[in-house]
Design an enzyme around this catalytic site. Structure first.
Site, PDB file in Angstrom:
ATOM      1  CG  ASP A  51     -49.810  92.682 -32.949  1.00 16.17           C
ATOM      2  OD1 ASP A  51     -50.403  91.606 -32.808  1.00 16.17           O
ATOM      3  OD2 ASP A  51     -48.745  92.951 -32.361  1.00 16.17           O
ATOM      4  CD  GLU A 122     -52.504  91.132 -36.032  1.00 11.08           C
ATOM      5  OE1 GLU A 122     -52.347  90.363 -35.069  1.00 11.08           O
ATOM      6  OE2 GLU A 122     -51.589  91.403 -36.841  1.00 11.08           O
TER       7      GLU A 122
END
Length: 236
Positions: A51, A122
């Site tokens: 992320d 992610e």
């Protein structure tokens, strides 16, 4: 159905990266429901890292691609690109659903869960970063997100902001969001949120995070009332 390690090469070909450490891609594809007693063997930590890497790479890409954009525009573009829905779309394009490792509790619906797909996107980015460094992660992200960056698929002003500005322009109170329901397991709850605007019927939507459900409720309200997101005054 989950693929075995020897089939991971097909996924590597799709994302454009061959792993020196196959353990990283294995962990990146493993949901907590399939953990063998250790969360360290799942994608959670890699998703956390990915992320941040995704945000940094996209920020750099935007900074270079839009030299005349101010901070506000760059922030809106960033928010649109890194949202879970965008990441889930990328994961589907990579075909990761065939490789996700799920426990019995998630096998029926988990592979199609947008929240899980977004997390997997992610986690793969985080795994590539650990396996080969920033340049490799940037190449992965650029390949998946550059077309989206050049041609946004959604209005750059998020629905909550658009709705609030529309309400303020009409002299109405700030829209009020309420949680009306919550369902699903603790590790992946699903929220139902309603949005109230004085003088109008409520709109309601569901999402795998309160923020996503709020945005979806605002978007439903905007669509129902025919509000032009490029015009703060909306319709008469």
């Amino acid at each position: 159905m989950t693929r075995q390690n020897e089939d991971i090469g097909a996924l590597e070909a799709r994302i454009g990266h061959s792993f020196a450490d196959r353990g990283l891609i294995g962990a990146a594809l493993t949901h907590v429901s399939a953990a063998n007693g250790s969360r360290r063997e799942t994608y959670q930590r890699l998703e956390f890292l990915g992320d941040r890497v995704l945000g940094l790479v996209i920020s750099q890409m935007l900074y270079e691609a839009f030299p005349a954009a101010d901070e506000g525009e760059l922030s809106r573009r960033l928010a649109d690109l890194v949202r879970k829905e965008s990441c889930a779309e990328v994961a589907l394009e990579w075909g990761v659903q065939a490789f996700i490792r799920l426990g019995e509790s998630e096998k029926q619906t988990g592979a199609a869960n947008a929240a899980i797909l977004g997390d997997i996107c992610e986690s793969i980015i985080g795994a590539v970063f650990l396996d080969a460094g920033y340049d490799a992660a940037r190449a992965l992200v650029a390949g998946a997100f550059e077309a989206r960056m050049r041609s946004p698929r959604r209005p750059l002003r998020d629905p909550k902001t658009a709705l609030q500005e529309w309400a303020q322009a009409r002299g109405l109170p700030t829209p009020l969001y309420r949680e009306t329901a919550r369902r699903g397991p603790d590790h992946a709850p699903e929220f139902t949120i309603s949005v109230e605007v004085a003088g109008y019927r409520c709109a309601e939507a569901t999402g795998f995070a309160k923020r996503l459900a709020e945005q979806a409720a605002a978007a439903d309200f905007i669509a129902r009332e025919g509000i032009d997101q490029g015009d703060r005054k909306g319709v008469a």
